[in-house]
Write an enzyme that holds these catalytic residues in place. Structure first.
Site, short mmCIF file in Angstrom:
data_model
loop_
_atom_site.label_atom_id
_atom_site.label_comp_id
_atom_site.label_asym_id
_atom_site.label_seq_id
_atom_site.Cartn_x
_atom_site.Cartn_y
_atom_site.Cartn_z
N GLU A 209 0.83 -1.19 0.00
CA GLU A 209 0.00 0.00 0.00
C GLU A 209 0.87 1.26 0.00
O GLU A 209 1.94 1.29 0.62
CB GLU A 209 -0.93 0.01 1.22
CG GLU A 209 -1.97 -1.10 1.16
CD GLU A 209 -3.03 -0.99 2.25
OE1 GLU A 209 -4.21 -1.29 1.94
OE2 GLU A 209 -2.68 -0.61 3.38
N CYS B 23 3.56 8.73 0.83
CA CYS B 23 4.09 7.79 1.82
C CYS B 23 4.38 6.47 1.12
O CYS B 23 3.46 5.78 0.66
CB CYS B 23 3.08 7.61 2.95
SG CYS B 23 3.67 6.56 4.29
N CYS C 52 6.22 -3.93 15.85
CA CYS C 52 5.86 -2.85 16.77
C CYS C 52 4.39 -3.03 17.15
O CYS C 52 3.53 -3.16 16.27
CB CYS C 52 6.08 -1.49 16.12
SG CYS C 52 7.82 -1.18 15.70
N CYS D 241 1.41 -0.90 15.70
CA CYS D 241 1.39 -0.71 14.25
C CYS D 241 0.71 -1.88 13.55
O CYS D 241 1.08 -3.05 13.78
CB CYS D 241 2.83 -0.54 13.74
SG CYS D 241 2.96 -0.32 11.96
N GLY E 190 7.08 -1.54 6.15
CA GLY E 190 8.45 -2.02 6.24
C GLY E 190 9.41 -1.06 6.93
O GLY E 190 9.11 0.09 7.19
N SER F 25 11.28 6.76 14.70
CA SER F 25 10.08 6.30 15.38
C SER F 25 10.44 5.99 16.83
O SER F 25 10.88 4.90 17.15
CB SER F 25 9.53 5.05 14.69
OG SER F 25 9.02 5.35 13.42
N HIS G 154 8.58 6.97 20.21
CA HIS G 154 7.35 6.48 20.84
C HIS G 154 7.44 6.15 22.33
O HIS G 154 6.41 5.86 22.95
CB HIS G 154 6.80 5.25 20.09
CG HIS G 154 6.68 5.46 18.62
ND1 HIS G 154 5.96 6.51 18.08
CD2 HIS G 154 7.20 4.77 17.56
CE1 HIS G 154 6.04 6.45 16.75
NE2 HIS G 154 6.79 5.42 16.41
N CYS H 201 -1.30 6.88 9.57
CA CYS H 201 -0.04 6.36 10.09
C CYS H 201 -0.27 5.11 10.94
O CYS H 201 -1.10 5.10 11.84
CB CYS H 201 0.62 7.45 10.94
SG CYS H 201 2.21 6.96 11.62
#
Length: 405
Positions: free
Chosen positions: A126, A139, A150, A153, A210, A264, A266, A384
């Site tokens: 995608e 994106c 993760c 995600c 990925g 990333s 978090h 996201c």
């Protein structure tokens, strides 16, 4: 109301090739994703004299990346007999577009199908286009599936299938520009939400499916072509690569690609980040931030973006915000606060809006820009952390049986 278009084999701006129709070993090699030197060598295999390689490669480069053609017949300044040889030996056709979804906010999500290339069956990824005032961000995915798991995600719930090639990464950019009418002499779809002037795809973010730094060589090759001044000509300042923290490749990214970097993050404590971003068990927060401090070209004009998804009751306290500020001290940085985008089966919830704003205020008062990212494309699962495809890798014995048949 979101719109889904079934446009497989029906792209008016480009030729498409169905990966299902290509048997192993029978597909022609593509010229998309080759360097100029590799284009020259490819021309040599069909009899083009070496003294012409540089000139012919430049012609091809222009047609592929400036004009955006996907049919050799359109290369009108190349002799007809050479065009025929090129067509017989190579392909520049676009991959198949399985579907195109358009959100109520104008965000577009494409599902692309690529050949198996070791996976045993065709694979799908995608790609998302996010239009904003004065810019259009694409994106882009780098892998089919992901190895990082993760926990917040959706992509992380899909097992790793395979890396995308440089051609497949570039094809996402080319098809998006096709569909939006962003090449010369192409028309933008009526009613499309796009920037009011200038280029329609202005920014590239390697934030799709990925981990880009686990596919470094293909990502590097694709991004260097995307930023080449005689082709797609995207500024390296408008290309951002996001990593979950593959520390050994971070310096190389700045040195060899030269793009902007996003991390990333978090979480601000290793014990929590070990859960949210399991790669932290291999390279912890200190190692990650040390690598960021050494990123080539790092300055106030070339800041690192730290992405921080806001999870209710998990990582969104005032103490977390204060620790985030302490950790990033001395790093030219911007902190992107991302309201969590839910997906089927998740146990996480998005932080309350008031909590996100208070968190942002603490970070802002410390001198860091901390924009709250407006969720886009949630209704089509294009936001996201929501990207995922149904692709799976065939079992080894089944792949071997297919190859032997």
């Amino acid at each position: 109301m979101a719109i889904t278009l079934d446009i497989a084999r029906d792209n008016p701006n480009a030729h498409t090739v169905s990966a299902e129709a290509v048997l192993p070993g029978e597909d022609k090699p593509t010229l998309i994703g080759l360097s100029r030197e590799e284009l020259g060598e490819a021309l040599g295999t069909i009899g083009v004299p070496q003294k012409q390689w540089r000139m012919r490669a430049s012609q091809l480069w222009h047609w592929l990346y400036v004009r955006g053609v996907s049919d050799f017949a359109q290369m009108t300044n190349i002799a007809k007999d050479l065009r025929q040889k090129l067509d017989e030996a190579f392909t520049i056709a676009r991959p198949e577009i399985v579907s195109e979804q358009i959100s109520v906010d104008g965000t577009r999500k494409w599902l692309f199908r690529f050949p198996a290339r070791g996976a045993g069956r065709p694979v799908e990824v995608e790609t998302v286009y996010i239009p904003e005032e004065g810019r259009g961000t694409l994106c882009v995915s780098s892998q089919v599936g992901c190895t990082l798991t993760c926990t917040f995600c959706h992509t992380g719930t899909q097992k790793m299938v395979r890396n995308l090639t440089a051609e497949e990464i570039l094809s996402q950019i080319l098809i998006a520009r096709d569909r939006l009418g962003d090449f010369p002499h192409a028309d933008t779809p009526q009613g499309a939400i796009v920037p009011s002037e200038g280029r329609l795809v202005t920014n590239i973010v390697m934030m799709g499916m990925g981990e880009p730094l686990y596919n470094f060589d293909n990502v590097k090759k694709a991004l260097l072509i995307a930023s080449d001044g005689d082709g797609l000509s995207l500024s390296k300042r408008r290309i951002t690569l996001s990593t979950s923290g593959v520390v050994p490749e971070i310096f190389r990214t700045g040195e060899e690609i030269g793009c902007m970097l996003a991390i990333s993050l978090h979480a601000v404590r290793d014990e929590l980040r070990d859960v949210l971003v399991p790669i932290n068990k291999k390279w912890n927060i200190k190692e990650l931030l040390d690598a960021c401090r050494q990123y080539p070209g790092l300055s106030n004009a070339k800041r690192i973006t730290f992405e921080y998804v806001m999870l209710k009751g998990v990582n969104d306290s005032n103490q977390d915000a204060l620790e985030l500020v302490r950790l990033l001290k001395g790093i030219p940085a911007k902190i992107n606060l991302i309201p969590f985008n839910p997906w089927p089966g998740t146990d996480y919830e998005c932080s309350d809006w008031e909590r996100i704003e208070e968190f942002a205020d603490i970070v802002n008062r410390a001198g860091y820009a901390s924009p709250i990212r407006t969720p886009r494309g949630r209704d089509i699962f294009a936001a996201c952390g929501q990207l995922k495809s149904a692709s799976e890798r065939m079992r080894k014995k089944d792949r071997e049986a297919l190859a032997a048949s």
